[in-house]
Scaffold this active site. Structure first.
Site, mmCIF file in Angstrom:
data_model
loop_
_atom_site.group_PDB
_atom_site.id
_atom_site.type_symbol
_atom_site.label_atom_id
_atom_site.label_comp_id
_atom_site.label_asym_id
_atom_site.label_seq_id
_atom_site.Cartn_x
_atom_site.Cartn_y
_atom_site.Cartn_z
ATOM 1 N N HIS A 159 -45.818 8.462 -3.091
ATOM 2 C CA HIS A 159 -45.484 7.827 -4.897
ATOM 3 C C HIS A 159 -43.886 6.958 -4.118
ATOM 4 O O HIS A 159 -42.761 7.094 -5.774
ATOM 5 C CB HIS A 159 -44.812 9.371 -4.938
ATOM 6 C CG HIS A 159 -45.650 9.946 -5.195
ATOM 7 N ND1 HIS A 159 -47.207 10.017 -5.481
ATOM 8 C CD2 HIS A 159 -45.709 11.205 -4.223
ATOM 9 C CE1 HIS A 159 -47.608 10.716 -5.470
ATOM 10 N NE2 HIS A 159 -46.740 11.750 -4.541
ATOM 11 N N SER B 96 -35.336 -19.919 -5.620
ATOM 12 C CA SER B 96 -35.106 -19.553 -6.551
ATOM 13 C C SER B 96 -34.986 -20.998 -7.623
ATOM 14 O O SER B 96 -34.033 -21.361 -7.005
ATOM 15 C CB SER B 96 -34.268 -18.341 -7.747
ATOM 16 O OG SER B 96 -34.009 -18.731 -9.657
#
Ligand code: ARG
Length: 508
Positions: A174, A293
């Site tokens: 999880h 970026s």
């Protein structure tokens, strides 16, 4: 439209079927019915058929050799046709006359070179068995590429795993810290599915590598064709026995696309793990697999991995398109089948490159072992080990679980392991006995260490270095068997195609 044989003439019938120029040549091989209507471009697969141009020439060659051997076409005509095929091949797909598809275009080009006797090439066959054979022939080459990519990736993963049998890292369920494992153990969890992908692709290969040729439109032929012979000449393992099955079935495309989609789905998870790990600084992706970026100067983005993750969507879409196209088709041939092929090409074109990229990104990444070691202990990840220790000393596992859960609940935020004192207090309270009655302090302290937690988990298939060494050894054996299976098939096909070339030279 050149084949709407049940519909009234919808086309421009002014074209001269015998003129022989490239523009009208597509109609030269048949009476000029239904050839020039507005739907002509809509119907045409000629551009997409470039992919099976070489395959079609080979299928033509094998068919003509067989026709000559069977005495259906004489050797001289066979020789002229085979020479024309070489010429058509040298000219290339771009020089083909206009036609509905590559089969018609090549036949037209042959007739243009040989004259009417060239029309004997299409004796005892149809485009229906022809196209099915071409697709299988071409897909086989793509499957070899895919298989070799998978086998190569497995080898790289096993080498990377061998280097990291002691590199402890956090294991998640999880996406929460769960139990410590090693980098090797995690890598092997992906090599396993890839080994099964190899089996799936080999199975798809064997399904694909059967010859439909000689089935004609779907109902066989009165000519004494030798289907086994054309199968052998083309390197197929055998024939698709039933002539209606041979021309109508595309389950081999489903099997291949499905195997590749399964692989892509596994890769998307691997890529996602790497994206998460790079975000947590467990590793640094090599510059070759990263992007910057355009605005944020500090960024190094794992873009290649995100494209790999998205490839699963493309593959799943292709599989869906294929299945939906095939669903509910009646027997036998329907031209919907023409639209069933491109999704398989999408899968073979996109999935193996994604595997190469993610394998490259993984095997060139720099693992930050200090970060991994610290994180491996995070979130009291050794809690299960402590419960296991108590259970190994005789406490019922459920009770041991409760002892550890009691202290786990009281951990401060950011506290990775409880004090031994807290464990002792919980044990006294729940077991009614001091903890030392079961486990001495030294053992308990060791159990709280991720390294020890990994070492304890030495069950078959577990993360302990020795258990992982056994897994790597087994995986290497399985890999050698897979490599041999691919190589055997490649050799058989290459040998057959060499023989075909030799046979052809007997006539030209
Ligand atoms: N180009 C077609 C295909 O890819 C083969 C043509 C057979 N056409 C036909 N109307 N029977 O399936």
């Amino acid at each position: 439209m050149t084949n709407g044989e049940d519909t009234p003439d919808a086309g421009d019938t002014t074209g001269d079927a015998d003129s022989g120029d490239a523009a009208s040549a597509g109609t030269a091989i048949r009476r000029d019915r239904f050839s020039g209507g507005p739907a002509r471009g809509f119907m045409s697969s000629l551009a997409a058929d470039e992919r099976i141009f070489a395959a079609d020439l080979q299928v033509d060659r094998a068919h003509v050799v067989m026709l000559a051997e069977q005495g259906i076409v004489d050797d001289e005509d066979a020789g002229s046709i085979l020479a024309a095929l070489d010429d058509v091949e040298a000219a290339g797909h771009g020089e083909l006359p206009d036609a509905e598809d590559v089969h018609e275009a090549i036949e037209t080009a042959v007739i243009q070179r040989v004259g009417p006797e060239g029309g004997r090439m299409h004796t005892a066959r149809s485009r229906n068995d022809e196209v099915a054979t071409c697709i299988r022939y071409r897909l086989r080459a793509d499957l070899f590429e895919a298989l070799e990519t998978v086998v190569g990736a497995r080898e790289q993963l096993l080498d990377a795993a061998a280097e990291h049998t002691e590199t402890v890292m956090p294991g998640f369920t999880h996406l929460q810290y769960a139990q410590p494992v090693t980098v090797a153990h995690w890598i092997l969890s992906y090599e396993g599915p890839l080994a099964r992908d190899t089996e799936r692709l080999l199975s798809a290969f064997d399904t694909t590598n059967q010859s439909p040729l000689g089935a004609a439109a779907f109902a066989g032929t009165p000519f004494d064709v030798d289907r086994e012979r054309t199968a052998d000449l083309l390197g197929f393992d055998g024939t698709v026995a039933n002539s209606m099955d041979a021309t109508s079935s595309r389950d081999f495309l489903v099997e291949t696309t499905s195997a590749l989609t399964t692989l892509a789905t596994t890769l998307s998870g691997l890529a996602e793990d790497l994206v998460v790990y790079s975000g947590r600084d467990y590793l640094e992706i090599s510059d070759d697999y990263a992007s910057t970026s355009s605005i944020m100067p500090q960024k190094k983005n794992p873009d290649t991995l995100e494209i790999v993750r998205a490839t699963a969507g493309e593959a799943q879409g292709a599989l869906q398109r294929l299945l939906t196209t095939l669903k509910g088709l009646p027997r036998s041939y329907n031209i919907d089948l023409q639209e069933a092929t491109p999704p398989a090409w999408t899968a073979v074109d996109t999935v193996p490159p994604a595997l190469e990229v993610v394998t490259g990104a993984l095997t060139t990444a720099e693992w930050h072992e200090d970060v991994l070691a610290a994180e491996a202990a995070a979130g009291f990840s050794t809690a299960t080990g402590v419960a296991d220790r108590l259970a190994m000393a005789g406490v019922p596992f459920r009770t041991a679980h409760e002892v550890v859960a009691t202290v786990a609940e009281d951990l401060e935020p950011g506290q990775d392991a409880p004090d031994i004192d807290a464990l002792e207090a919980a044990a006294e309270e729940i077991l009614g006995e001091p903890l030392t009655a079961y486990v001495d302090r030294e053992t308990l302290t060791a159990t709280l260490s991720p390294v020890e937690s990994v070492a304890m988990r030495d069950s078959a298939g577990g993360p302990a270095p020795d258990a992982v060494a056994v897994q790597i050894e087994g995986a290497r054996e399985r890999l050698s068997a897979g490599e041999a299976a691919v190589a055997d098939r490649r050799e058989a096909v290459t040998g057959a195609l060499d023989d075909l070339e030799t046979e052809v030279t007997e006539y030209v």
